[in-house]
Design a protein around this motif. Structure first.
Motif, short mmCIF file in Angstrom:
data_model
loop_
_atom_site.label_atom_id
_atom_site.label_comp_id
_atom_site.label_asym_id
_atom_site.label_seq_id
_atom_site.Cartn_x
_atom_site.Cartn_y
_atom_site.Cartn_z
N ASN A 120 -20.78 -0.85 51.90
CA ASN A 120 -21.39 -0.84 50.56
C ASN A 120 -22.26 0.40 50.32
N ASP A 121 -22.09 1.42 51.14
CA ASP A 121 -22.88 2.63 50.97
C ASP A 121 -22.33 3.50 49.83
N CYS A 122 -21.04 3.38 49.57
CA CYS A 122 -20.41 4.10 48.46
C CYS A 122 -19.87 3.08 47.47
N ARG A 123 -20.16 3.31 46.17
CA ARG A 123 -19.79 2.33 45.15
C ARG A 123 -19.34 3.04 43.88
N LEU A 124 -18.46 2.40 43.14
CA LEU A 124 -17.96 2.93 41.88
C LEU A 124 -18.06 1.86 40.81
N TRP A 125 -18.61 2.19 39.65
CA TRP A 125 -18.71 1.23 38.55
C TRP A 125 -18.74 1.98 37.22
N VAL A 126 -18.62 1.24 36.13
CA VAL A 126 -18.75 1.81 34.79
C VAL A 126 -20.04 1.29 34.17
#
Length: 235
Positions: A120-126
């Motif tokens: 969960n260290d890298c995440r992508l969202w809008v």
């Protein structure tokens, strides 16, 4: 329609600011403060840049508020000539480019993560940010340099200032972005739209010849942007 939207957004802001603290106690583990620096270019006919430092408070995993201060200005605009008291005159050099200082309170609405690494260290969202714009132009008038010619050589012999009427300062805006976080660092890119009248500080200036200073017709202000941010609490 614009006035109804502005009233709706204002009521929504008041509700969130009043109810936000209660949400913190229920979602404290997800709360976070972030600081961002946005930079972008307006897509309208006459080019302009924008730079905006902003701070956000995410009092819920998917909801928060932000406050930004946008500095925006046109660039590389040509001089504008007219005739004043029978003499040629041109717009002062430091007034060729329109500029604004804009205070921007906004709601922050995040989506759940579209993608996340195993740790969960890298995440992508809008993310969507509807907001208000409280705008102050650099100038609400125009100054012309009156020229006197000696052959083909000119010199400035006087100045004349023409005031503007009917300045508008209250607008709405909305920002949509794709966000990628690495640890506490956040990188964003997206699209911004507002009903900001970029020419409001010049739209009703009457020149010495009895004609209005020409500005383009009103249209939505649109821009694309990139930003880098830092979260002071892991979220």
């Amino acid at each position: 329609m614009v006035m109804r939207l502005s009233r709706y957004l204002t009521l929504l802001f008041v509700s969130v600011w009043c109810c936000g603290p209660a949400g913190v106690y229920a979602q404290d583990e997800a709360s976070a403060f972030t600081a961002d620096l946005y930079g972008g270019l307006y897509l309208n006919n006459e080019p302009a840049w924008q730079l905006e430092p902003s701070v956000s408070w995410l009092f819920h995993k998917y909801l928060g508020v932000s406050l930004g201060l946008e500095l925006t200005s046109q660039y590389n605009q040509p001089s504008r000539q007219t005739v004043i008291d029978g003499h040629e005159a041109e717009l002062a050099d430091n007034e060729r480019n329109i500029g604004w200082l804009i205070l921007k309170p906004s709601l922050v609405i995040k989506s759940p993560a579209i993608w996340a690494s195993a740790d969960n260290d890298c995440r992508l969202w809008v993310q969507a940010e509807p907001g208000l714009s409280l705008a102050c132009p650099f100038r609400n008038s125009l100054s012309y340099e009156i020229k006197q010619f000696s052959g083909v050589v000119s010199q400035t012999v006087d100045y004349r200032t023409f005031p503007n009427k009917g300045l508008q300062w209250f607008y709405w805006n909305a920002r949509a972005s794709i966000n990628f976080a690495i640890g506490r660092f956040i990188f964003r890119g997206g699209y911004f739209v507002s009903n900001l009248d970029y020419y409001s500080g010049r739209r009703n200036i009457m020149l010495d010849n009895g004609q209005k200073f020409y500005v383009p017709k009103r249209e939505l202000s649109q821009s694309i942007f990139l930003s880098i941010g830092y979260a002071f609490h892991h979220f």
